[in-house]
Enzyme design. Sequence first.
Site, PDB file in Angstrom:
ATOM      1  N   LYS A  37      25.405 -11.421 -14.074  1.00 51.10           N
ATOM      2  CA  LYS A  37      24.352 -12.057 -14.864  1.00 51.10           C
ATOM      3  C   LYS A  37      23.221 -12.411 -13.909  1.00 51.10           C
ATOM      4  O   LYS A  37      23.403 -13.213 -13.003  1.00 51.10           O
ATOM      5  CB  LYS A  37      24.882 -13.316 -15.562  1.00 51.10           C
ATOM      6  N   SER A  44     -13.887  -2.451   0.305  1.00 53.25           N
ATOM      7  CA  SER A  44     -12.479  -2.326  -0.045  1.00 53.25           C
ATOM      8  C   SER A  44     -11.551  -2.826   1.056  1.00 53.25           C
ATOM      9  O   SER A  44     -10.623  -2.145   1.441  1.00 53.25           O
ATOM     10  CB  SER A  44     -12.194  -0.835  -0.316  1.00 53.25           C
ATOM     11  N   ASN A  51      -8.626  -8.299   1.342  1.00 55.17           N
ATOM     12  CA  ASN A  51      -8.936  -9.704   1.123  1.00 55.17           C
ATOM     13  C   ASN A  51      -7.733 -10.623   1.294  1.00 55.17           C
ATOM     14  O   ASN A  51      -7.775 -11.645   1.962  1.00 55.17           O
ATOM     15  CB  ASN A  51      -9.428  -9.829  -0.314  1.00 55.17           C
ATOM     16  N   CYS A  52      -6.626 -10.238   0.653  1.00 54.31           N
ATOM     17  CA  CYS A  52      -5.427 -11.074   0.647  1.00 54.31           C
ATOM     18  C   CYS A  52      -4.714 -11.070   1.989  1.00 54.31           C
ATOM     19  O   CYS A  52      -3.783 -11.848   2.211  1.00 54.31           O
ATOM     20  CB  CYS A  52      -4.471 -10.613  -0.438  1.00 54.31           C
ATOM     21  N   TYR A  64      22.414  -4.059 -11.357  1.00 51.68           N
ATOM     22  CA  TYR A  64      23.341  -4.904 -10.609  1.00 51.68           C
ATOM     23  C   TYR A  64      24.259  -4.113  -9.690  1.00 51.68           C
ATOM     24  O   TYR A  64      24.982  -3.227 -10.121  1.00 51.68           O
ATOM     25  CB  TYR A  64      24.194  -5.738 -11.568  1.00 51.68           C
ATOM     26  N   TYR A  72     -21.477  -3.885 -17.271  1.00 52.40           N
ATOM     27  CA  TYR A  72     -20.078  -4.312 -17.318  1.00 52.40           C
ATOM     28  C   TYR A  72     -19.837  -5.261 -16.137  1.00 52.40           C
ATOM     29  O   TYR A  72     -20.606  -5.302 -15.181  1.00 52.40           O
ATOM     30  CB  TYR A  72     -19.147  -3.103 -17.204  1.00 52.40           C
ATOM     31  N   ALA A  73     -18.746  -6.015 -16.205  1.00 53.52           N
ATOM     32  CA  ALA A  73     -18.424  -6.878 -15.070  1.00 53.52           C
ATOM     33  C   ALA A  73     -16.908  -6.995 -14.938  1.00 53.52           C
ATOM     34  O   ALA A  73     -16.182  -6.965 -15.943  1.00 53.52           O
ATOM     35  CB  ALA A  73     -19.058  -8.254 -15.230  1.00 53.52           C
TER      36      ALA A  73
END
Lengths: 564, 564
Positions: free
Chosen positions: B436, B38, B41-42, B428, B280-281
């Site tokens: 907008k 765990s 990675n990023c 806003y 499962y994967a």
Amino acid sequence: MQYIIIGAVAGGASTAARLRRMDEHASIILFEKGDYVSYANCGLPYYIGDVITDRNKLFVQTAAAFKSRFAIDVRVRTEVTAIDPVAQTVTATNLFTGEAYTERYDKLVLSPGAEPIRPPLPGIGHKGIFTLRNVADTDVIKSYVQHFPGGKAVIIGAGFIGLEMAENLAHLGMEVSVVEMSSQVMAPLDFPMAALVQQHLRSKGVQLFLNSTVTGFEPKGGDRLNVILKGGQDLPADVVILSIGVRPDTWLAKGAGLTLGKAGGIFVNQHLQTSHPNIYAVGDAIEFANPISGNSMPTFLAGPANKQGRICANNIVLGNVQSYEGSINTAIVKIFDFTVGTAGMASKHLKAAGIEHHVSTTYSGSHAGYYPGASMMTIQLAFAPGTGRLLGAQVVGQEGADKRLDLLSSIIKKGGTIYDLTEIEHAYAPPFSSAKDPVNIAGFAAENILLNRIKTFDWDNAALESGDSLILDVRTPAEYNAGCIKGAVNIPLDDLRQRLQDIPKEAPVYVYCQIGLRGYMASRILLQNGFANVYNLSGGYRLWKASTSEQERTVDQENLQLVD
Amino acid sequence: MQYIIIGAVAGGASTAARLRRMDEHASIILFEKGDYVSYANCGLPYYIGDVITDRNKLFVQTAAAFKSRFAIDVRVRTEVTAIDPVAQTVTATNLFTGEAYTERYDKLVLSPGAEPIRPPLPGIGHKGIFTLRNVADTDVIKSYVQHFPGGKAVIIGAGFIGLEMAENLAHLGMEVSVVEMSSQVMAPLDFPMAALVQQHLRSKGVQLFLNSTVTGFEPKGGDRLNVILKGGQDLPADVVILSIGVRPDTWLAKGAGLTLGKAGGIFVNQHLQTSHPNIYAVGDAIEFANPISGNSMPTFLAGPANKQGRICANNIVLGNVQSYEGSINTAIVKIFDFTVGTAGMASKHLKAAGIEHHVSTTYSGSHAGYYPGASMMTIQLAFAPGTGRLLGAQVVGQEGADKRLDLLSSIIKKGGTIYDLTEIEHAYAPPFSSAKDPVNIAGFAAENILLNRIKTFDWDNAALESGDSLILDVRTPAEYNAGCIKGAVNIPLDDLRQRLQDIPKEAPVYVYCQIGLRGYMASRILLQNGFANVYNLSGGYRLWKASTSEQERTVDQENLQLVD
């Protein structure tokens, strides 16, 4: 075709510009009683606070630009004093010359806005007492406060504008107090979320007087005055900002015989058409059915006003082709370092409206904790039992709190559910979020409640006082020793499986940790080991602490005032 | 019950933790061939780049914490080498001791991830050539680059990881070049959006070699090497990062006889179940139908992997109760000062898949322009004719670009339309948005195209070269004189109504302004004055300029290489 629009800010200005794009050949007249069109209403507190330093930046469009670009006949300083819906005319008075005249319309649009409430209290006429609605008010306040560097400001009313003014006057170096009649700041928030905001305001040196009613004002020496609170306490002030609320400005509509709604705003149908088919209305002055409660209410927000302008213009030119969906009152405010926002309905308002719901509170990082600069945010959801329809969301945080509020708002607006939150495919890289975004986590936590995988309890649950229940603190001993809920027993989460025999099976177990996550894990362990009545503290010790401290403070202050 | 999970990062770790919360009494074994579970990675590129300075922060959970908190039997440095789906066993090898053994499972979860592609080019074995997949790679790269302060880095492949590495190596003071086979960086972007990114990369000193193929590597003096490009150009390098892509790591699944999909990933059904019901994967190794094109494809993203983990665990414990919806490949990357993101399908990929669509590009401020610190962002939408279903969104900006991408992604994911964008009730206040929001404006612009209120044309439209059409620049003379499209006639927007007679009625009129807004207004004026064939330049001169300059640069470079 001649279109007349009354009011050239937000809704009115939007309608006018869109009318031109849709109908190049019509004659369009835009009346504005003030000096300016399409100015930055929401920027006014920041100009007073020197955050916006260039006054010209307040003007999104000038009257001249409206003429040259949109070929719109803009008439500033011109007040429309009457509408004749049968003759299809308006009577306008040029405030420079005093000249009055009439103009004929084919379609008329009302965008008169809302006016600040100024209660008839003794001494309210003192020159240091202000309301803030437009550029003229802004100029007067800005020049007035400059005479009191380091002086004392009292804000009456702790709503969005009041707190923006508190921040901005503090930014100018003033000593700021906020007086609020109710027991919390920011009425659209539930108490625990407001408690977080109150703690932040206090940490920035803002004095809060909650549960406090102003009974009048007394001149003191020089330009000073005293704000007198019920109970007798006096707050000395150089400047007082009245921000107790606004109400739809409807006298012109009333005079024209247009129907008003239950909430005192101009009635419009889903096409933004008033009770007279040639007259439309947009902005703060109208009321509309709230999509969640179904109750008709005004919305005092720039976003909906601007969107209404576009819909209104399309409907006028193309013939009622578009429906307005109503506003869920999505609103946000910067309060010093905090971002605080809300969409949909608060739990307390759902209760008052008799709408059944669950509440779930989570606390997550704005982005991956391992990447520098992450901050934490609290998200509170209210959602329907059974369907899981999302009814309300509140966010208190810093970086990225606005992003999560926008996502939550878009789900509420579409009638979506907490399952939608679990499926949001957010954009993840370490500077922007985590692999599970705070809105996913909020959805997961809500799903666990909805599907009965966990039960929660709130900070003010009577069981915490009763002494009959086991209160179980699953934090570390260090956390427990630094402060805990009275009577709580400490079994750290990681020891729980080994110490199940220390917990009586009969009594309900009220579990808590710091923010709610370990409490949830502990609840799952207990529930699967035969403990039937297990409840996890919503928002954890952190939110409990903020809520109880703020409640005690307010009660103390009340007692103090009664003693005085 | 015994659950076995193979792979302890992202999807695998999520599955394991959720399995425990759903099933307190099962035995859970988590195999991981690497040293760590765990991990972030990023975050790896940012640790190499010294943005993350504390290595410990890379570890979201340790194996020890997994054991104490989740009672999960974590076995690191243990490689599963075979699966017997009939016997329901796996064979695992302890990489410390070499000992091999089998374990029985009731349910098995595969989360093997994806492996970087390393093409068999001459010289690829040089010690200065790296791929980045895990902590071990990271440690090696980080220690290696420290020997080359101010040295030269060549990144091969201009995808998300490649560009993150470019930024991080530049952050370390290295001179960075990026080599990319295709004509643009970031394949999921359309060319004009990529052009904006390329300009930013160049402005930060990164050298781009586009349309460039690496044919091999040659050792030079010392540790140096040359990266050899097709056409003969050599790029000297101290460090080479290979980031040309990854592919699902499926050898174990293949060995077990599990079905693979068309795209080479592990086949799973909507419950994330493989062709064998007890297996499962999740994660990078699976493929799944893209919700827009319907084509099966892998998704190499952490967000979907984590969400799959939760769904997979629920399905294992509760019996296939939840369906995975597929990923629209929402992805984001910080590139120096830019935030660049995409969701759904690019226009070029829609074209390739034969899916009809419109494209609309807008350019708006991150928050109110009058409030300090606003920055501009470009939003490109692709949407279906008729229904207006949103098919793709790309955002290039700075502050708040991630927020808009998340909103757009949530609409695409729900099968929503561009009308939904016009109705988003965003939060806003001046520090956060405008009345907008950029997503509203993107929706409005798309609606105008969808309802045929305006037609647009793209930067590479042949009419700009043909000489038969009127090219009309509606900017100010100053803007026009500072640079315009060849052959364009200048009539500023505010003069247009007075100069309609200067424009021939017969020929098509190709209008442009700086960003597209004035061009839109001009188009509306022309269309309503009897000009039938009016087109507005999508993204305006700004995007045209970026696209044409980047195209020319790349072509020049190609020619240079051919000459070499």
